[in-house]
Design an enzyme around this catalytic site. Structure first.
Site, PDB file in Angstrom:
ATOM      1  CG  HIS A 138       3.848  -6.638  -8.585  1.00 29.41           C
ATOM      2  ND1 HIS A 138       3.724  -6.689  -9.950  1.00 29.41           N
ATOM      3  CD2 HIS A 138       4.353  -7.841  -8.220  1.00 29.41           C
ATOM      4  CE1 HIS A 138       4.133  -7.858 -10.376  1.00 29.41           C
ATOM      5  NE2 HIS A 138       4.522  -8.580  -9.359  1.00 29.41           N
ATOM      6  N   GLY A 139       1.105  -3.509  -6.304  1.00 28.68           N
ATOM      7  CA  GLY A 139       0.782  -2.795  -5.079  1.00 28.68           C
ATOM      8  C   GLY A 139       0.285  -1.409  -5.387  1.00 28.68           C
TER       9      GLY A 139
END
Lengths: 468, 96
Positions: free
Chosen positions: A320-321
């Site tokens: 997600h990041g």
């Protein structure tokens, strides 16, 4: 190009649709591929070359692995080459800054690596490519002999930049030829408009409340305000991302594709495991299919199960990041799911429905704090404000005034996040009447009218999920 | 005669259902057909014109940005849409 921009809706989309349907059957996929590459080049005029390179490479590897006379060893070698290059590319562009930063802070060195700009959608298309290559290796599908179709699968513009992650097996038969009817086109267009409504009318507006709360110093936020803010963020991220998925599914449908659903009302779930079967379904099933099950899945001993779960959730968080807070967020869910699997599951069935629902919402909403704050001290001070540990006021007049302005929108968002509107619509649909059909038609025309006003009126409008 | 009626009814329904898409097309055609404006009296500023292409500004992304602002500045009936946007915001503001 962002879907909710004028250039996309009023130039790119109509031109692509007209070319797609007016040129002959043979040109359909070529039109779609050209449009997709143009779409990508619009946002990434340089990295489109990276994507083309990636397509060529994986097309060749797919063909090489798919050859009937290739030996087992050779196939494995090709697979490893593909994995190393694809994941290496992802690691270089997405995680280099994070890795260097972490090493520097552990060792206390002063390292300065110029982290490259992140190519849009690389997390999504890398996963699509991997699903194709791995499935060919496993012998579950035949490799794609046509370069155009292979390129189209990887770069198709509806799902290129923010998912859903489409598995090759799901679209294999649709790629060469698709049946298209006018009803299908209309329902795709409506799906697109509905997704746009979620993004522009709901997510953007409820997001304003959260940005106001986030901008306040943590010591001044009342407990009530902190919860109202983070719940607003929970709604914002849901409408933002599921709206994007709706638009992608709708656009796909306008060109005859059928993509799987990506969201099924996640906030009505009654356990964390159920939540993840309803939230970003395509990502969850990707990790299940290509990481969790190959590691042994559920059919292993207790310790291996724990290892597998944590590995999968570590990776899910990381996906997600490129920041440690996302890893924390992933592990937080890993822990909860493990707890459910090991001991909660049995007793949970005896809990009343309301308790299960509150349990789910509570933990998911707290989870969004980990997701949203990239900086640890800020995260902790916000959590303290939520639980009133730092001596924050429980409730104050200022927050009531502020929240009053959002009350109506809040209620609309909560209703819209539930399956009730759809159930109501289905109820009306069963009573065959023209009034219902007329009302639906008018509804979408009104939506179109207001979007145009919104898109012309407000110029800049980025998606949250563009960070990935 | 009846079959004919049914058929034309279906065609009519489809056309009505396609309105949002037809609207998009109409706007695109109007955009191409109407002459570009240079100045907006209401906003007191010069409007963006169709930008020149150079390899440099394509690669650094500034060409894309110019096209996007050209598109919103020269959108057909721009002042009407902005008017609707602002009024609907005001109405919503009162409602809340």
């Amino acid at each position: 190009m962002v879907f909710s921009s004028l250039v996309f809706t009023f130039a790119f989309l109509p031109v692509t649709v007209i070319l797609y349907y007016s040129l002959g059957k043979r040109f359909k996929n070529i039109v779609l591929l050209t449009a997709s590459l143009f779409f990508y080049a619009w946002g990434e005029p340089v990295y489109v070359l990276l994507m083309c390179g990636s397509i060529m490479l994986n097309y060749c590897i797919g063909v090489l692995i798919g050859k009937d006379d290739a030996g087992r060893q050779k196939k494995k070698l090709y697979l490893i080459i593909s994995l190393v290059l694809n994941l290496g590319c992802l690691a270089y562009f997405k995680y280099l800054g994070m890795i260097v930063g972490t090493i520097a802070s552990i060792g206390g060195w002063n390292l300065n690596a110029a982290a490259p700009a992140l190519p849009i959608g690389i997390s999504f298309y890398t996963f699509q490519i991997l699903s194709y290559v791995i499935d060919v290796y496993r012998g579950e599908i035949r490799s794609q002999k046509s370069l155009i179709l292979c390129a189209l699968y990887i770069s198709m513009f509806p799902q290129l930049v923010a998912g859903p992650i489409v598995n090759y097996t799901d679209v294999e038969s649709q790629l060469p030829d698709r049946e298209q009817t006018i009803n299908n086109f209309i329902s795709g267009m409506r799906r697109f408009l509905g997704g746009l409504a979620k993004k522009v009318l709901l997510a953007n507006n409820i997001g304003l409340l959260w940005s106001e709360v986030k901008a306040m110093p943590a010591a001044e936020i009342s407990v009530f305000m902190a919860w109202a803010g983070i719940i607003a963020f929970s709604l914002q991220i849901y409408f933002d991302f599921s709206g994007y998925s709706d638009m992608a599914i709708g656009l796909g449908k306008m060109f005859g594709f059928r993509f799987k659903e990506n969201f099924r009302y996640p906030y009505v779930s009654q356990s964390i495991s159920e939540f993840w079967r309803r939230w970003h379904i395509s990502l969850g099933s990707w990790f299940k299919e290509y990481v969790y099950i190959p590691l042994g899945g559920n059919r292993v001993g207790k310790w291996k199960l724990i290892r597998n779960l944590f590995l999968v959730w570590f990776l899910t968080g990381l996906w997600h990041g490129a920041n440690w807070n996302f890893v924390l967020w992933g592990l937080y869910f890993g822990t909860l799911i493990l707890a459910e699997k090991l001991f909660l599951q049995k007793s949970m069935t005896r809990w009343p429905k309301v308790v299960r629902h509150i349990y789910l919402l509570l933990f998911v909403v707290i989870g969004w704090v980990f997701f949203e704050f990239t900086n640890l001290p800020d995260m902790i001070s916000f959590l303290r404000a939520m639980f009133g540990v730092g001596g924050n006021a429980l409730i104050e007049t200022r927050s009531i005034v502020k929240l009053k302005a959002y009350a109506a929108l809040y209620i609309v968002c909560i209703i819209a996040a539930s399956p009730w509107p759809k159930e109501l619509a289905l109820l009306f649909k069963r009573i065959h009447c023209n009034i219902y059909r007329g009302a639906v038609t008018v509804y979408y025309c009104v939506l179109m009218f207001f979007f145009t006003a919104y898109m012309v009126g407000s110029t800049y409008n980025p998606f949250i999920y563009f960070r990935f | 005669m009846r079959i004919n009626n049914k058929k034309s009814c279906a065609i009519f329904k489809n056309i009505v259902s396609m309105f949002p898409f037809l609207f998009i097309l109409a706007m695109l055609i109007l955009h191409l057909a109407l002459p570009d404006k240079t100045f907006s009296k209401g906003e007191r500023r010069y409007l963006e014109q169709w930008p020149d292409i150079y390899i440099e500004n394509v690669l650094n992304g500034s060409y894309k940005t110019s096209i996007e602002s050209y598109f919103s500045d020269q959108f057909p009936f721009r002042s009407f849409w902005v008017h609707i946007y602002e009024n609907s915001n005001q109405v919503l503001f009162y409602l809340y």
